[in-house]
Design an enzyme around this catalytic site. Structure first.
Site, short mmCIF file in Angstrom:
data_model
loop_
_atom_site.label_atom_id
_atom_site.label_comp_id
_atom_site.label_asym_id
_atom_site.label_seq_id
_atom_site.Cartn_x
_atom_site.Cartn_y
_atom_site.Cartn_z
N GLY A 163 0.83 -1.21 0.00
CA GLY A 163 0.00 0.00 0.00
C GLY A 163 0.86 1.25 0.00
CG ASN A 202 4.26 -7.39 7.10
OD1 ASN A 202 3.63 -7.09 6.08
ND2 ASN A 202 3.80 -7.20 8.31
N GLY A 203 5.18 -8.24 3.76
CA GLY A 203 5.01 -9.08 2.56
C GLY A 203 6.12 -8.84 1.56
CB ILE A 216 1.12 4.22 7.50
CG1 ILE A 216 -0.08 3.47 6.99
CG2 ILE A 216 1.69 5.14 6.45
CD1 ILE A 216 -1.27 4.38 6.73
CG ASP A 217 -0.69 -0.97 9.08
OD1 ASP A 217 -1.23 0.12 8.83
OD2 ASP A 217 -1.13 -2.06 8.67
N GLY A 270 -4.48 0.20 10.34
CA GLY A 270 -3.80 -0.69 11.28
C GLY A 270 -4.47 -2.04 11.19
CB ILE A 323 -4.11 9.08 6.80
CG1 ILE A 323 -5.04 9.94 7.66
CG2 ILE A 323 -2.84 8.72 7.54
CD1 ILE A 323 -5.59 9.25 8.87
NE ARG A 324 -2.81 3.48 1.59
CZ ARG A 324 -3.14 2.30 1.08
NH1 ARG A 324 -3.01 1.22 1.83
NH2 ARG A 324 -3.59 2.16 -0.13
N1 LIG Z 1 5.51 -14.48 1.67
C1 LIG Z 1 5.75 -13.80 0.54
N2 LIG Z 1 6.70 -14.22 -0.32
C2 LIG Z 1 6.94 -13.53 -1.46
N3 LIG Z 1 6.30 -12.41 -1.82
C3 LIG Z 1 5.34 -11.94 -1.01
C4 LIG Z 1 5.01 -12.61 0.21
N4 LIG Z 1 4.01 -11.93 0.80
C5 LIG Z 1 3.72 -10.89 -0.01
N5 LIG Z 1 4.52 -10.90 -1.09
C6 LIG Z 1 4.50 -9.93 -2.18
O1 LIG Z 1 4.93 -8.67 -1.66
C7 LIG Z 1 4.18 -7.61 -2.23
C8 LIG Z 1 3.60 -6.72 -1.17
O2 LIG Z 1 2.93 -7.47 -0.16
P1 LIG Z 1 1.74 -6.85 0.69
O3 LIG Z 1 1.42 -7.80 1.77
O4 LIG Z 1 0.64 -6.46 -0.22
O5 LIG Z 1 2.31 -5.48 1.24
P2 LIG Z 1 3.42 -5.15 2.33
O6 LIG Z 1 4.73 -5.46 1.77
O7 LIG Z 1 3.24 -3.70 2.57
O8 LIG Z 1 3.10 -6.00 3.53
C9 LIG Z 1 3.11 -8.24 -3.11
O9 LIG Z 1 3.49 -8.08 -4.46
C10 LIG Z 1 3.09 -9.70 -2.70
O10 LIG Z 1 2.82 -10.56 -3.77
O1 LIG Z 2 -6.65 -0.92 0.45
P1 LIG Z 2 -5.29 -1.49 0.47
O2 LIG Z 2 -4.37 -0.92 -0.53
O3 LIG Z 2 -5.30 -2.97 0.46
O4 LIG Z 2 -4.65 -1.04 1.82
C1 LIG Z 2 -5.17 -1.30 3.08
C2 LIG Z 2 -4.07 -1.63 4.04
O5 LIG Z 2 -2.94 -0.82 3.90
C3 LIG Z 2 -2.34 -0.57 5.16
O6 LIG Z 2 -2.43 0.79 5.46
C4 LIG Z 2 -0.88 -0.88 5.15
O7 LIG Z 2 -0.67 -2.13 4.68
P2 LIG Z 2 0.71 -2.53 4.00
O8 LIG Z 2 1.76 -2.22 5.02
O9 LIG Z 2 0.57 -3.98 3.72
O10 LIG Z 2 0.88 -1.70 2.79
C5 LIG Z 2 -3.18 -1.38 6.15
O11 LIG Z 2 -3.35 -0.73 7.36
C6 LIG Z 2 -4.47 -1.49 5.44
O12 LIG Z 2 -5.21 -2.59 5.88
MG LIG Z 3 1.82 -6.11 5.12
#
Ligand SMILES: Nc1ncnc2c1ncn2[C@@H]1O[C@H](COP(=O)(O)OP(=O)(O)O)[C@@H](O)[C@H]1O
Ligand SMILES: O=P(O)(O)OC[C@H]1O[C@](O)(COP(=O)(O)O)[C@@H](O)[C@@H]1O
Ligand SMILES: [Mg+2]
Length: 501
Positions: free
Chosen positions: A153, A243-244, A272-273, A317, A426-427
């Protein structure tokens, strides 16, 4: 009266006239001892071994060791750094420099917020690697093709980090810098060409929010990403995400090692979380809190100006309530702060609605600040997931608004309920001054880390110093608000809210 962890708690409910006997919901001792046990278990520490402390510190050093190109390529050549400033030669970081992760010496597990390894709460040194430019580098700038990708996000400060990565790369002498459009998706979508980056392109991008490169969730597999990197000749990649994204970055790092590709993969935590482990905060969080206050202030003004006004604000969050907690604290206008980490009832004698009625009776108005991940058990579980596999949450703000209206109608008390959902506003804002500085330093340090030959690392601020951490350690689980922490207790002190259980 003060709450003793040893006894059941006698305290005055915020409801008038009721002195009630309750067990503390977070019996401090049991939680702390649980933490002691968990910490010892996690590290498989045998406390009967007289050498256990030494062993713990050694194991910790190993766990937080940062992978280096020479681990896989022992013959990789080191050359003198090309990082130079116009005015003076930079001072370098020694590879052995460390930053202390935990700075409080808790004298007992009873001490507020204490996290102890053993029941005696022995002082243990936990050091992590100091970030910054090194005297020797492992990439020749003319051989580097650097890529930047922003995933997940939006978050205030993304453009600031992109800008400083580009500027610093150029100072090292890198000419070939590209942006991957729309997150990991840009690696596989043939209709999305790379974006050439230079100081000229990024000069003013920090003046607006969002990401110059675009963001996305979901996307290609790690194999596809690394295939694409190989095809494009990318040997330095900066991954901005939560984290993803970091799980992805670590998998990319491992896949590169498997293929014997000499690539530096460096993350910059974005969310931002604020749910990334070990760091003081992630960039964009301060800005989000500041912006959230504006929404809270509007809710307060609305509530305060209406007859029996109730303002409800929902803040982001997903699984942690940091924004809601900090914004409530900062604004000083919140009566009830609800976060995912602390369970609550809406209905019943101890519920939120009863307390709202009390606030209307005593103050005439009330403000509720709720984190989006709070109270999900009240909502229908659709099992829906977003493209990245994150759970799609129900709207707790709307639910509280509806339940509040219903409740006041039922008890025959008039209430003017206003709901504000400022989450995407906010984002999308640009980073404030303090985040601007944080982004600058993180962006610069990401480049220093890559040139120093580290890979599979991320950069963060720890006790006001900058450090490199191995990716798996920062995403082992999501950081969340500790209901026993001083900060949550400060928030409760500020709102004056009771337990809602
Ligand atoms: N366990 C994972 N292994 C590899 N790629 C991942 C994993 N989890 C998420 N991703 C990839 O990372 C990117 C961002 O993940 P997302 O959860 O949407 O946001 P964030 O990184 O902010 O937590 C996406 O393109 C997703 O496919
Ligand atoms: O509508 P979207 O883009 O899925 O974003 C919503 C999510 O983004 C966040 O602000 C931040 O999430 P990420 O850190 O995974 O980007 C979460 O608090 C919220 O649930
Ligand atoms: Mg995440």
């Amino acid at each position: 009266m003060c709450i003793s962890p040893k006894n059941p708690v006698l305290f005055r409910s915020a409801l008038p006239g009721s002195l009630i006997l309750r067990k503390p919901r977070f019996p401090a001792n049991s939680v702390r001892f649980h933490r002691v046990a968990a910490a010892a278990r996690e590290t498989a520490i045998d406390l009967s071994n007289p050498e256990w402390k030494l062993k713990f510190e050694r194991d910790f050093e190993e766990k937080f060791n940062i992978p280096h190109i020479t681990d896989a390529f022992p013959d990789a050549e080191a050359i003198p750094s090309t990082f130079c400033l116009k005015m003076r030669s930079p001072s370098y970081i020694n590879n052995k420099d460390r930053v202390l992760l935990k700075v409080i010496n808790y004298s007992s597990p009873d001490s507020a917020g204490a996290v102890c390894i053993d029941p005696g709460c022995t002082w243990i040194e936990q050091w992590v690697h100091r970030a910054g430019p090194r005297e020797k580098i492992y990439f020749r700038p003319e051989d580097v093709k650097a890529a930047i990708v922003t995933c997940g996000g939006l978050c205030p400060g993304l453009n600031d980090v992109i800008r400083h990565i580009v500027i610093t790369l150029e100072i090292y002498g890198v000419k070939n810098i590209v942006g991957i459009p729309f997150g990991y998706r840009g690696f596989s979508d043939k209709n999305l060409p790379e974006i050439p980056l230079s100081r000229k392109v990024v000069q003013n991008i920090h003046l607006s929010g969002g990401s110059l490169l675009g963001v996305s969730r979901g996307g290609p597999t790690v194999t596809e990403i690394v295939d694409s990197m190989e095809e494009r000749g990318i040997n330095m990649i900066f991954v901005l995400g939560g984290n993803g994204t970091h799980a992805g970055a670590n998998a990319i790092h491992n896949e590169c090692l498997k293929r014997r590709m000499k690539v530096a993969v460096v993350g910059v935590p974005k969310t931002i979380d604020n749910d990334i482990l070990h760091m003081d905060k992630t960039f964009g969080f301060d800005t989000a809190v500041e912006e959230a206050q504006r929404a809270i202030n509007s809710a307060y003004i609305e509530a305060h100006s209406a007859y029996h006004g109730i303002g409800i604000v929902k803040l982001m969050g997903r699984s942690s309530g940091f924004i809601a907690m900090q914004a409530s604290l900062a604004s000083g206008q919140v009566d009830i702060c609800l976060i995912p980490e602390v369970p609550f009832n809406l209905h019943g004698p101890d519920g939120v609605l009863k307390h709202l009625n009390y606030l209307i009776e005593t103050k005439g108005s009330a403000v509720v600040c709720v984190a989006e991940g709070a109270g999900q058990s009240f909502l229908e579980n659709t099992n829906a997931k977003d493209a990245s596999g994150n759970k799609v949450l129900g709207d707790i703000g709307v639910h509280i608004q509806q339940e509040t209206k219903k409740y006041f109608k039922e008890i025959g008390v008039s209430a003017d309920v206003k709901y504000i959902d400022p989450t995407y506003m906010i984002r999308a804002v640009r980073a404030n001054a303090s985040d601007g500085i944080l982004c600058t330093v993180l962006g610069q340090n990401a480049v220093h880390g890559a040139f120093a030959g580290y890979s599979g690392i991320t950069v963060g601020i720890i006790n006001n110093h900058y450090a490199y951490l191995p990716i798996p350690e920062v995403i082992a689980y999501d950081k969340s608000v500790d209901p026993n922490s001083r900060m949550w207790h400060r928030c409760l002190t500020s709102t004056g809210q009771p337990d809602f259980i």
